[in-house]
Design a protein around this motif. Structure first.
Motif, PDB file in Angstrom:
ATOM      1  N   UNK A 218      49.292  41.051  31.093  1.00 58.68           N
ATOM      2  CA  UNK A 218      49.331  42.052  30.030  1.00 58.68           C
ATOM      3  C   UNK A 218      49.659  43.447  30.551  1.00 58.68           C
ATOM      4  N   UNK A 219      50.096  43.546  31.803  1.00 58.93           N
ATOM      5  CA  UNK A 219      50.325  44.859  32.393  1.00 58.93           C
ATOM      6  C   UNK A 219      51.388  45.661  31.678  1.00 58.93           C
ATOM      7  N   UNK A 220      52.489  45.005  31.293  1.00 63.57           N
ATOM      8  CA  UNK A 220      53.567  45.728  30.632  1.00 63.57           C
ATOM      9  C   UNK A 220      53.164  46.313  29.300  1.00 63.57           C
ATOM     10  N   UNK A 221      52.162  45.719  28.628  1.00 64.49           N
ATOM     11  CA  UNK A 221      51.739  46.208  27.322  1.00 64.49           C
ATOM     12  C   UNK A 221      51.071  47.576  27.411  1.00 64.49           C
ATOM     13  N   UNK A 264      35.396  45.899  33.536  1.00 70.76           N
ATOM     14  CA  UNK A 264      36.512  46.585  34.195  1.00 70.76           C
ATOM     15  C   UNK A 264      37.293  45.626  35.078  1.00 70.76           C
ATOM     16  N   UNK A 265      36.595  44.786  35.824  1.00 62.41           N
ATOM     17  CA  UNK A 265      37.292  43.837  36.709  1.00 62.41           C
ATOM     18  C   UNK A 265      38.040  42.772  35.907  1.00 62.41           C
ATOM     19  N   UNK A 266      37.479  42.326  34.802  1.00 61.42           N
ATOM     20  CA  UNK A 266      38.187  41.350  33.977  1.00 61.42           C
ATOM     21  C   UNK A 266      39.455  41.958  33.387  1.00 61.42           C
ATOM     22  N   UNK A 267      39.413  43.240  33.047  1.00 61.34           N
ATOM     23  CA  UNK A 267      40.623  43.906  32.552  1.00 61.34           C
ATOM     24  C   UNK A 267      41.674  44.002  33.651  1.00 61.34           C
ATOM     25  N   UNK A 268      41.226  44.203  34.898  1.00 59.97           N
ATOM     26  CA  UNK A 268      42.171  44.203  36.018  1.00 59.97           C
ATOM     27  C   UNK A 268      42.840  42.835  36.157  1.00 59.97           C
ATOM     28  N   UNK A 269      42.051  41.765  36.005  1.00 58.83           N
ATOM     29  CA  UNK A 269      42.605  40.417  36.146  1.00 58.83           C
ATOM     30  C   UNK A 269      43.687  40.151  35.121  1.00 58.83           C
ATOM     31  N   UNK A 270      43.558  40.750  33.942  1.00 56.95           N
ATOM     32  CA  UNK A 270      44.528  40.518  32.874  1.00 56.95           C
ATOM     33  C   UNK A 270      45.762  41.409  32.982  1.00 56.95           C
ATOM     34  N   UNK A 271      45.639  42.528  33.662  1.00 55.27           N
ATOM     35  CA  UNK A 271      46.738  43.500  33.637  1.00 55.27           C
ATOM     36  C   UNK A 271      47.435  43.702  34.977  1.00 55.27           C
ATOM     37  N   UNK A 272      46.780  43.345  36.090  1.00 64.31           N
ATOM     38  CA  UNK A 272      47.358  43.602  37.407  1.00 64.31           C
ATOM     39  C   UNK A 272      47.446  42.311  38.218  1.00 64.31           C
ATOM     40  N   UNK A 273      48.542  42.146  38.929  1.00 69.74           N
ATOM     41  CA  UNK A 273      48.733  40.978  39.797  1.00 69.74           C
ATOM     42  C   UNK A 273      48.209  41.312  41.187  1.00 69.74           C
ATOM     43  N   UNK A 274      46.899  41.247  41.345  1.00 66.25           N
ATOM     44  CA  UNK A 274      46.269  41.615  42.615  1.00 66.25           C
ATOM     45  C   UNK A 274      45.431  40.468  43.169  1.00 66.25           C
ATOM     46  N   UNK A 275      45.893  39.242  42.923  1.00 67.63           N
ATOM     47  CA  UNK A 275      45.236  38.082  43.496  1.00 67.63           C
ATOM     48  C   UNK A 275      43.860  37.841  42.899  1.00 67.63           C
ATOM     49  N   UNK A 276      42.964  37.311  43.729  1.00 70.52           N
ATOM     50  CA  UNK A 276      41.632  36.932  43.236  1.00 70.52           C
ATOM     51  C   UNK A 276      40.626  38.071  43.357  1.00 70.52           C
ATOM     52  N   UNK A 277      41.074  39.261  43.739  1.00 72.38           N
ATOM     53  CA  UNK A 277      40.138  40.373  43.926  1.00 72.38           C
ATOM     54  C   UNK A 277      39.245  40.610  42.709  1.00 72.38           C
TER      55      UNK A 277
END
Length: 500
Positions: A218-221, A264-277
């Motif tokens: 969802x990063x582009x959104x 906040x971390x769940x939002x990162x998982x949906x919007x950024x391709x940063x692996x399993x961090x």
């Protein structure tokens, strides 16, 4: 409340919270293996971009001690992946919990050592949490071990109890180390963020969402929603700087703060391709939740938990029936039994002091002693994620395989593309692992990484189509996307040109 009770309420953890941490950690390990398996040949075999000969040249110690470097064959690495998944599943369900945690740590360290060029902050956090897990009684609740222990002792362990009794509270240096580790991670990152201009100025998160190569599902959104992202900048900075309150708060206040971090971390998982961090971070936050949260969860899961308990008991009995009798664990309060019980606490106490000292040196708050500075520079091993300022250059890639019939394919993605591609045709990386590997490639490497990458892409592109591949070229494309400035023109830097 006495001082000891006060400290136990804040530096201890509910046994069910540690069980949730264990389940989440095992699940993340399986997810990580599944994601890595997409690049199994590319990153972990001699047919890929980092054969064992190159690994030995770049990282001789890792090459010597990595189990995954014993063989360069794909089938051997696949077997180790399957073994790691089985051990992770054992950790998740709490079967031989401490042994599963220790073996998972060994296998994760071995896998990461096989290709250090694809690692990120999530990988570092994962093995560190696994190391801490080895010191904790993670199998005390919600586990096969707990069911087996109940059957052996002939009494209920209290899993059906809706409240948190004294036995549910785990105190001591080991849980204190885990909780302090998480808080120190956040706080040190927040202090580094304050040393730049982007985070205090509210421009950091808008800048991150201009980096197309980091877009998640969802990063582009969110690109262009600078007002919302500015609020996100201040919200995240405020969270990491107030993270010590996770140790000071209790009850509802701690639940709210830990919940904000999880969201906040769940939002990162949906919007950024940063692996399993983000997923690893969520797992690390679970022990902060107080008993009332686990009371509610335990009550809602009481029916399924009872069925699972019965199935685990039946399975344990069936396994035990087919095995010779093995003496139970030592119960004496002296000698080897006492040492085995106290050793994790002693190690945790030493690590807790080391954690605080190391991060103080990493932040420059105290000078590193000469022996430490000679061995490793603490300032180069701190949690710098997007700090002090995010990058302002998007990094994309052009990987073109020209075929004998005059056509072309994207050597990384596999689909047909224009033969003469311009920098504007550059694309994001196939995965976060590919991004890390290619970003670690210098423009003029002294080793054979460029040659190995070209050879691997020749084979990959040939397998993706019917026509023979004649040539592969790879270029990095950089685009200036600094906030407040017009988008720059893409600039291409060729790093590989290989005849296939």
């Amino acid at each position: 409340m006495t001082v000891r009770e006060h400290l136990g309420a804040r530096l201890g953890a509910d046994a069910r919270g540690l069980a949730a941490f264990r389940i989440a950690l095992g699940t993340v390990l399986i997810v990580d293996l599944a994601l890595r398996s997409r690049g199994l040949t590319a990153f972990y075999t001699d047919e890929g971009v980092l054969p064992r000969s190159t690994l030995a040249e770049l990282y001789p110690v890792f090459s010597r001690y990595s189990l995954h470097a014993v063989s360069g064959e794909g089938w051997a690495v696949a077997l180790l992946f399957l073994l790691a998944a089985a051990v992770a599943a054992s950790l998740a369900v709490g079967y031989r919990t401490r042994a599963a945690a220790l073996l998972s740590l060994v296998l994760v360290a071995s896998l990461q050592a096989r290709n250090p060029l694809v690692l990120n902050a999530g990988d570092t956090l994962l093995w560190q949490l696994l190391a801490l897990a080895c010191l904790l009684p993670l199998g005390r609740r919600w586990s096969v071990d707990a069911v087996r222990r109940t059957r052996r002792d002939g009494r209920r362990s209290g899993d059906r109890d809706g409240g948190a009794s004294e036995v549910d509270r785990v105190t001591g240096f080991a849980p204190a180390l885990l909780l302090t580790f998480v808080v120190v991670l956040y706080l040190s990152n927040g202090l580094v963020k304050l040393r730049g201009d982007a985070w205090p100025g509210g421009t950091a998160v808008p800048q991150v969402f201009r980096l197309e190569h980091l877009y998640g599902p969802l990063g582009g959104a969110l690109a262009g929603a600078d007002g919302l992202l500015t609020v996100g900048t201040y919200a995240w900075l405020g969270l990491v700087l107030t993270s010590p309150l996770l140790l000071l708060f209790a009850g509802r206040a701690r639940t709210a703060l830990a919940g904000a971090f999880v969201a906040a971390h769940l939002s990162m998982a949906l919007t950024l391709a940063i692996g399993v961090f983000p997923l690893v971070s969520v797992a690390a936050l679970l022990p902060f939740f107080p008993p009332r949260v686990w009371d509610a969860i335990g009550h809602s899961l009481e029916g399924p938990a009872e069925r699972l308990r019965g199935a685990a008991a039946a399975g344990s009995a069936a396994v035990a029936a087919g095995l010779p009798a093995v003496p139970g664990p030592l119960r004496d309060r002296s000698g080897p039994g006492r040492v085995r019980r106290r050793l994790p606490e002693g190690i945790a106490a030493v690590l807790l002091v080391s954690l605080l000292a190391w991060n103080a040196m990493a932040l420059g708050l105290v000078a590193a002693p000469a022996p430490v500075a000679d061995a490793a520079d603490p300032t180069e091993n701190r949690w710098d994620m997007f700090a002090p300022n995010p990058p302002n250059t998007a990094s994309l890639v052009l990987a073109t395989a020209e075929t004998a019939d005059g056509g072309a394919r994207d050597a990384l993605h596999g689909d047909p593309v224009a033969r003469n591609r311009t920098p504007s045709d550059a694309r994001a990386y196939p995965s976060a692992r590919w991004r890390k590997y290619l970003a670690a490639m210098p423009a003029d490497p002294a080793d054979d990484r460029d040659a190995r990458l070209g050879a691997y892409l020749c084979e990959r592109a040939a397998a993706a189509g019917d026509e023979p591949v004649e040539r592969v070229t790879v270029s990095f494309v950089y685009v200036d996307v600094a906030l407040g400035e017009p988008r720059g023109e893409p600039t291409a830097v060729e790093v590989v040109e290989r005849e296939c």
